[in-house]
Design a protein around this motif. Structure first.
Motif, mmCIF file in Angstrom:
data_model
loop_
_atom_site.group_PDB
_atom_site.id
_atom_site.type_symbol
_atom_site.label_atom_id
_atom_site.label_comp_id
_atom_site.label_asym_id
_atom_site.label_seq_id
_atom_site.Cartn_x
_atom_site.Cartn_y
_atom_site.Cartn_z
ATOM 1 N N TRP A 106 -5.094 13.201 4.817
ATOM 2 C CA TRP A 106 -5.175 12.765 3.425
ATOM 3 C C TRP A 106 -3.818 12.840 2.704
ATOM 4 O O TRP A 106 -3.719 12.487 1.537
ATOM 5 C CB TRP A 106 -6.166 13.648 2.669
ATOM 6 C CG TRP A 106 -7.590 13.316 2.992
ATOM 7 C CD1 TRP A 106 -8.288 13.680 4.102
ATOM 8 C CD2 TRP A 106 -8.485 12.524 2.203
ATOM 9 N NE1 TRP A 106 -9.563 13.183 4.060
ATOM 10 C CE2 TRP A 106 -9.719 12.472 2.900
ATOM 11 C CE3 TRP A 106 -8.367 11.877 0.980
ATOM 12 C CZ2 TRP A 106 -10.810 11.775 2.407
ATOM 13 C CZ3 TRP A 106 -9.463 11.191 0.492
ATOM 14 C CH2 TRP A 106 -10.664 11.139 1.201
ATOM 15 N N LEU A 107 -2.803 13.300 3.404
ATOM 16 C CA LEU A 107 -1.497 13.493 2.757
ATOM 17 C C LEU A 107 -0.950 12.226 2.097
ATOM 18 O O LEU A 107 -0.570 12.266 0.918
ATOM 19 C CB LEU A 107 -0.497 14.054 3.772
ATOM 20 C CG LEU A 107 0.863 14.466 3.223
ATOM 21 C CD1 LEU A 107 0.715 15.554 2.163
ATOM 22 C CD2 LEU A 107 1.775 14.953 4.344
ATOM 23 N N THR A 161 -0.601 12.095 -2.094
ATOM 24 C CA THR A 161 0.716 11.966 -2.728
ATOM 25 C C THR A 161 0.855 10.642 -3.465
ATOM 26 O O THR A 161 1.470 10.589 -4.530
ATOM 27 C CB THR A 161 1.828 12.088 -1.671
ATOM 28 O OG1 THR A 161 1.576 11.161 -0.615
ATOM 29 C CG2 THR A 161 1.896 13.474 -1.095
ATOM 30 N N ALA A 162 0.268 9.570 -2.927
ATOM 31 C CA ALA A 162 0.382 8.261 -3.593
ATOM 32 C C ALA A 162 -0.274 8.283 -4.966
ATOM 33 O O ALA A 162 0.309 7.816 -5.961
ATOM 34 C CB ALA A 162 -0.249 7.182 -2.711
ATOM 35 N N VAL A 163 -1.490 8.821 -5.036
ATOM 36 C CA VAL A 163 -2.189 8.871 -6.326
ATOM 37 C C VAL A 163 -1.450 9.768 -7.309
ATOM 38 O O VAL A 163 -1.282 9.420 -8.488
ATOM 39 C CB VAL A 163 -3.639 9.365 -6.118
ATOM 40 C CG1 VAL A 163 -4.310 9.628 -7.465
ATOM 41 C CG2 VAL A 163 -4.437 8.342 -5.320
ATOM 42 N N SER A 164 -0.978 10.914 -6.839
ATOM 43 C CA SER A 164 -0.271 11.849 -7.725
ATOM 44 C C SER A 164 1.009 11.226 -8.276
ATOM 45 O O SER A 164 1.305 11.332 -9.472
ATOM 46 C CB SER A 164 0.081 13.135 -6.965
ATOM 47 O OG SER A 164 -1.068 13.746 -6.467
ATOM 48 N N ILE A 165 1.751 10.576 -7.388
ATOM 49 C CA ILE A 165 3.032 9.998 -7.813
ATOM 50 C C ILE A 165 2.821 8.839 -8.776
ATOM 51 O O ILE A 165 3.438 8.783 -9.844
ATOM 52 C CB ILE A 165 3.832 9.535 -6.574
ATOM 53 C CG1 ILE A 165 4.348 10.751 -5.808
ATOM 54 C CG2 ILE A 165 4.985 8.617 -6.974
ATOM 55 C CD1 ILE A 165 4.933 10.420 -4.451
ATOM 56 N N SER A 219 10.005 7.175 -4.748
ATOM 57 C CA SER A 219 9.302 8.430 -4.530
ATOM 58 C C SER A 219 8.317 8.319 -3.361
ATOM 59 O O SER A 219 8.188 9.253 -2.564
ATOM 60 C CB SER A 219 8.559 8.829 -5.809
ATOM 61 O OG SER A 219 8.062 10.128 -5.703
ATOM 62 N N LEU A 220 7.630 7.187 -3.246
ATOM 63 C CA LEU A 220 6.712 6.987 -2.116
ATOM 64 C C LEU A 220 7.482 6.937 -0.796
ATOM 65 O O LEU A 220 6.997 7.424 0.236
ATOM 66 C CB LEU A 220 5.908 5.699 -2.316
ATOM 67 C CG LEU A 220 4.836 5.768 -3.419
ATOM 68 C CD1 LEU A 220 4.221 4.391 -3.654
ATOM 69 C CD2 LEU A 220 3.744 6.764 -3.044
ATOM 70 N N TYR A 221 8.673 6.353 -0.831
ATOM 71 C CA TYR A 221 9.496 6.345 0.390
ATOM 72 C C TYR A 221 9.934 7.773 0.734
ATOM 73 O O TYR A 221 9.924 8.173 1.907
ATOM 74 C CB TYR A 221 10.715 5.447 0.192
ATOM 75 C CG TYR A 221 11.628 5.414 1.403
ATOM 76 C CD1 TYR A 221 11.233 4.791 2.580
ATOM 77 C CD2 TYR A 221 12.879 6.037 1.363
ATOM 78 C CE1 TYR A 221 12.061 4.775 3.699
ATOM 79 C CE2 TYR A 221 13.714 6.028 2.464
ATOM 80 C CZ TYR A 221 13.302 5.394 3.627
ATOM 81 O OH TYR A 221 14.109 5.395 4.735
ATOM 82 N N GLY A 222 10.323 8.546 -0.277
ATOM 83 C CA GLY A 222 10.684 9.943 -0.033
ATOM 84 C C GLY A 222 9.505 10.725 0.519
ATOM 85 O O GLY A 222 9.664 11.583 1.397
ATOM 86 N N ALA A 223 8.289 10.419 0.022
ATOM 87 C CA ALA A 223 7.086 11.091 0.535
ATOM 88 C C ALA A 223 6.854 10.732 1.998
ATOM 89 O O ALA A 223 6.410 11.572 2.791
ATOM 90 C CB ALA A 223 5.883 10.693 -0.307
ATOM 91 N N GLN A 248 -2.363 3.353 4.324
ATOM 92 C CA GLN A 248 -3.161 4.338 3.596
ATOM 93 C C GLN A 248 -2.812 4.358 2.111
ATOM 94 O O GLN A 248 -3.693 4.499 1.258
ATOM 95 C CB GLN A 248 -2.958 5.727 4.200
ATOM 96 C CG GLN A 248 -3.621 5.893 5.561
ATOM 97 C CD GLN A 248 -3.612 7.348 6.019
ATOM 98 O OE1 GLN A 248 -2.887 8.171 5.493
ATOM 99 N NE2 GLN A 248 -4.422 7.644 7.021
ATOM 100 N N VAL A 249 -1.527 4.208 1.811
ATOM 101 C CA VAL A 249 -1.104 4.197 0.397
ATOM 102 C C VAL A 249 -1.744 3.032 -0.346
ATOM 103 O O VAL A 249 -2.347 3.203 -1.421
ATOM 104 C CB VAL A 249 0.440 4.119 0.306
ATOM 105 C CG1 VAL A 249 0.874 3.779 -1.126
ATOM 106 C CG2 VAL A 249 1.064 5.434 0.748
#
Length: 256
Positions: free
Chosen positions: A80-81, A85-89, A160-164, A182-183
């Motif tokens: 679920w990572l 992270t996508a929703v949070s960011i 930020s998504l790329y950094g994640a 998934q994102v």
């Protein structure tokens, strides 16, 4: 019952800011629009902030993933990572962090610039020469911050998504295709659109507070410094208040 002095001062200033904002909308639709100054401000606010926003967003995405991964592993939810992270960011972190950086960099810059013009009587000279300083200085800057902050937030989302993604591959292995699949499967219009809409309000608040503090700056270099400092404090506070309101509104509308 006597109102405490600090609260009375805060209410008076809130009223003055509301009146200053009302004048912005009055001047906005009056000809002539200072298009060249508007473009110059867009370049300064948008393009000149790309590096700072990009580096911050990259580190932010990286750290969020690295910090979240151990907890998800403990619960057996490592898969679920990318979704988490996508929703949070996209919903919260990128818009708010972008707005706070702009409040510090852009808000203080506008407050100091206009404050310096105020104490050196350049604004008075513009009025004497027939130039509308509010139209030239305030409308262009507020419009530029209102438009550029959302674009910077979208840019911060992508970086930020790329950094994640890189963070997810430091301690594990997630393929490029699987991560982005998934994102995009997780994110919905109800995640993206409210987040983008609220950044327009963030940008307006940053611009109008910076201009208000600059226009009401006291005499001397100390007054200019106070204007720049208070512009950052008040606009950052407003960002949090607007974010809280946006969360409540989206919750009431069933978009969460």
């Amino acid at each position: 019952m006597k109102i405490p002095t600090n609260i009375e001062k805060m209410l008076n200033e809130a009223g003055e800011i509301a009146r200053f904002s009302g004048r912005f909308f009055q001047e906005l639709f009056k000809p002539r629009f200072e298009f060249n100054e508007f473009l110059r401000q867009c370049f300064y606010i948008g393009y000149m902030s790309l590096l700072l926003i990009g580096v911050t967003a990259f580190i932010m995405g990286l750290v969020i993933t690295i910090q979240s991964r151990p907890t998800l592993v403990d619960f057996g939810a490592e898969a679920w990572l990318p979704k988490m992270t996508a929703v949070s960011i996209v919903r919260e972190i990128a818009p708010v962090i972008t707005a706070l950086i702009c409040a510090g960099k852009i808000g203080s810059g506008i407050g100091a610039e206009l404050g310096s013009m105020k104490v050196t009587e350049q604004i008075d000279a513009m009025e004497v020469s027939g130039t509308n300083p509010y139209k030239y200085l305030v409308v262009t800057r507020v419009m530029a911050t209102t438009l550029m902050v959302p674009l910077l937030a979208i840019f911060a989302n992508a970086i930020s998504l790329y950094g994640a993604y890189l963070g997810a591959n430091i301690q594990g292995v997630v393929s490029w295709d699987l991560y982005w699949a998934q994102v995009f499967q997780t994110l919905r219009y109800s995640d993206v659109i409210p987040a983008v809409i609220k950044t327009f309000f963030f940008g307006f608040a940053i611009g109008i507070i910076g201009c208000y503090k600059g226009f009401t700056s006291k005499k001397g270099t100390e007054g200019v410094g106070q204007s720049a400092n208070s512009a950052v404090v008040i606009s950052s506070f407003l960002v949090f208040i607007l974010d809280l309101l946006a969360v409540q509104i989206t919750d009431v509308l069933g978009l969460t």
